[in-house]
Design a protein around this motif. Structure first.
Motif, PDB file in Angstrom:
ATOM      1  N   ASN A 100      10.212  -4.426  33.345  1.00 13.58           N
ATOM      2  CA  ASN A 100       9.115  -5.095  32.630  1.00 13.58           C
ATOM      3  C   ASN A 100       9.602  -5.824  31.384  1.00 13.58           C
ATOM      4  OD1 ASN A 100       7.199  -4.311  34.469  1.00 13.58           O
ATOM      5  ND2 ASN A 100       6.661  -2.444  33.354  1.00 13.58           N
ATOM      6  N   SER A 101      10.812  -6.350  31.456  1.00 18.15           N
ATOM      7  CA  SER A 101      11.321  -7.128  30.330  1.00 18.15           C
ATOM      8  C   SER A 101      12.049  -8.358  30.854  1.00 18.15           C
ATOM      9  CB  SER A 101      12.218  -6.284  29.429  1.00 18.15           C
ATOM     10  OG  SER A 101      13.403  -5.938  30.086  1.00 18.15           O
ATOM     11  N   LEU A 102      12.258  -9.278  29.941  1.00 22.46           N
ATOM     12  CA  LEU A 102      12.820 -10.574  30.291  1.00 22.46           C
ATOM     13  C   LEU A 102      13.718 -11.031  29.152  1.00 22.46           C
ATOM     14  CD1 LEU A 102      12.523 -13.141  32.198  1.00 22.46           C
ATOM     15  CD2 LEU A 102      10.706 -13.854  30.656  1.00 22.46           C
ATOM     16  N   SER A 103      14.942 -11.464  29.473  1.00 20.92           N
ATOM     17  CA  SER A 103      15.835 -12.042  28.469  1.00 20.92           C
ATOM     18  C   SER A 103      15.571 -13.539  28.421  1.00 20.92           C
ATOM     19  CB  SER A 103      17.298 -11.796  28.835  1.00 20.92           C
ATOM     20  OG  SER A 103      17.585 -10.422  28.830  1.00 20.92           O
ATOM     21  N   VAL A 104      15.372 -14.068  27.219  1.00 21.29           N
ATOM     22  CA  VAL A 104      15.047 -15.481  27.036  1.00 21.29           C
ATOM     23  C   VAL A 104      16.003 -16.069  26.010  1.00 21.29           C
ATOM     24  CG1 VAL A 104      13.251 -17.116  26.329  1.00 21.29           C
ATOM     25  CG2 VAL A 104      12.609 -15.002  27.491  1.00 21.29           C
ATOM     26  N   SER A 105      16.528 -17.258  26.323  1.00 24.11           N
ATOM     27  CA  SER A 105      17.416 -17.965  25.391  1.00 24.11           C
ATOM     28  C   SER A 105      16.776 -19.290  25.006  1.00 24.11           C
ATOM     29  CB  SER A 105      18.770 -18.251  26.039  1.00 24.11           C
ATOM     30  OG  SER A 105      19.422 -17.060  26.350  1.00 24.11           O
ATOM     31  N   VAL A 119      11.311  -6.935  22.237  1.00 22.04           N
ATOM     32  CA  VAL A 119      12.092  -5.698  22.315  1.00 22.04           C
ATOM     33  C   VAL A 119      13.317  -5.817  21.415  1.00 22.04           C
ATOM     34  CG1 VAL A 119      13.397  -4.196  23.861  1.00 22.04           C
ATOM     35  CG2 VAL A 119      11.263  -5.253  24.655  1.00 22.04           C
ATOM     36  N   SER A 120      13.972  -6.966  21.494  1.00 22.47           N
ATOM     37  CA  SER A 120      15.107  -7.227  20.608  1.00 22.47           C
ATOM     38  C   SER A 120      15.226  -8.737  20.416  1.00 22.47           C
ATOM     39  CB  SER A 120      16.409  -6.650  21.171  1.00 22.47           C
ATOM     40  OG  SER A 120      16.784  -7.341  22.343  1.00 22.47           O
ATOM     41  N   VAL A 167      14.708 -10.501  23.962  1.00 24.63           N
ATOM     42  CA  VAL A 167      14.302  -9.663  25.086  1.00 24.63           C
ATOM     43  C   VAL A 167      12.828  -9.390  24.856  1.00 24.63           C
ATOM     44  CG1 VAL A 167      14.582  -7.500  26.320  1.00 24.63           C
ATOM     45  CG2 VAL A 167      16.592  -8.670  25.396  1.00 24.63           C
ATOM     46  N   LEU A 168      11.994  -9.871  25.778  1.00 22.99           N
ATOM     47  CA  LEU A 168      10.546  -9.692  25.693  1.00 22.99           C
ATOM     48  C   LEU A 168      10.112  -8.676  26.723  1.00 22.99           C
ATOM     49  CD1 LEU A 168       9.560 -13.474  25.449  1.00 22.99           C
ATOM     50  CD2 LEU A 168       9.968 -11.866  23.589  1.00 22.99           C
ATOM     51  N   GLY A 169       9.142  -7.855  26.390  1.00 19.90           N
ATOM     52  CA  GLY A 169       8.716  -6.821  27.330  1.00 19.90           C
ATOM     53  C   GLY A 169       7.234  -6.557  27.265  1.00 19.90           C
ATOM     54  N   THR A 170       6.755  -5.897  28.318  1.00 15.97           N
ATOM     55  CA  THR A 170       5.359  -5.445  28.369  1.00 15.97           C
ATOM     56  C   THR A 170       5.365  -3.959  28.630  1.00 15.97           C
ATOM     57  OG1 THR A 170       5.229  -5.897  30.740  1.00 15.97           O
ATOM     58  CG2 THR A 170       4.523  -7.653  29.261  1.00 15.97           C
TER      59      THR A 170
END
Length: 158
Positions: A106-111, A136-137, A154-157
């Protein structure tokens, strides 16, 4: 004239000394017009921007609780990667979005590269407020252009 020593002044002809006495005030005026006044205007403009942003910040802090209560988090059936991509483009961050990778939990790394900082922060607040997406970070560094940043998030739900 102050930078020339007396000995150097004595070696100049009367004509050269007279030209120097006439040119020195013009050089000082030119320096003031070309350097000092533009710097003074820039500093005054920056002071106005700071005051305006401080006023905006005070207003945002005042209305933040009201806005948070008025806009409850909406559960979304849209996959996180799609939600993040669509909302980033709507916020004007499309050109800065350089990649996103699902992490599976349930997380996604975004640049993002050369993203306007103010827009980035607003977008992250919107994601959290509207969809419950949290950071998240984050690793954020200055970009080459003023006001822009490079960010790895790092985005999460829940």
């Amino acid at each position: 004239m102050a930078s020339l020593s007396l000995g150097a002044m004595r070696t100049l002809s009367e004509r050269e000394r007279r030209a120097l006495r006439i040119a020195a005030p013009f050089a000082a005026i030119l320096f003031i017009l070309a350097v000092v006044l533009p710097l003074d205007r820039s500093v005054a403009r920056l002071h106005r921007q700071v005051r305006r942003r401080q006023t905006d910040l005070a207003w945002m802090r005042q209305v933040a609780p009201e806005l948070a209560a008025a806009a409850p988090v909406q559960a979304s059936s849209t996959p996180l990667i799609v939600l993040v991509d669509q909302s980033a483009r709507q916020a004007g961050l499309g050109p800065a979005l350089s990649g996103s990778t699902p992490n599976g939990d349930n997380s996604l790394s975004v640049s993002l590269r050369q993203a306007p900082f103010d827009i980035l922060v607003g977008w992250l607040a919107h994601l959290h407020r509207r969809y419950g997406v949290r950071v998240v970070s984050a690793s954020i560094s200055r970009s080459e252009r003023p006001g822009e940043v490079d960010a790895s998030l790092v985005l999460g739900t829940d």
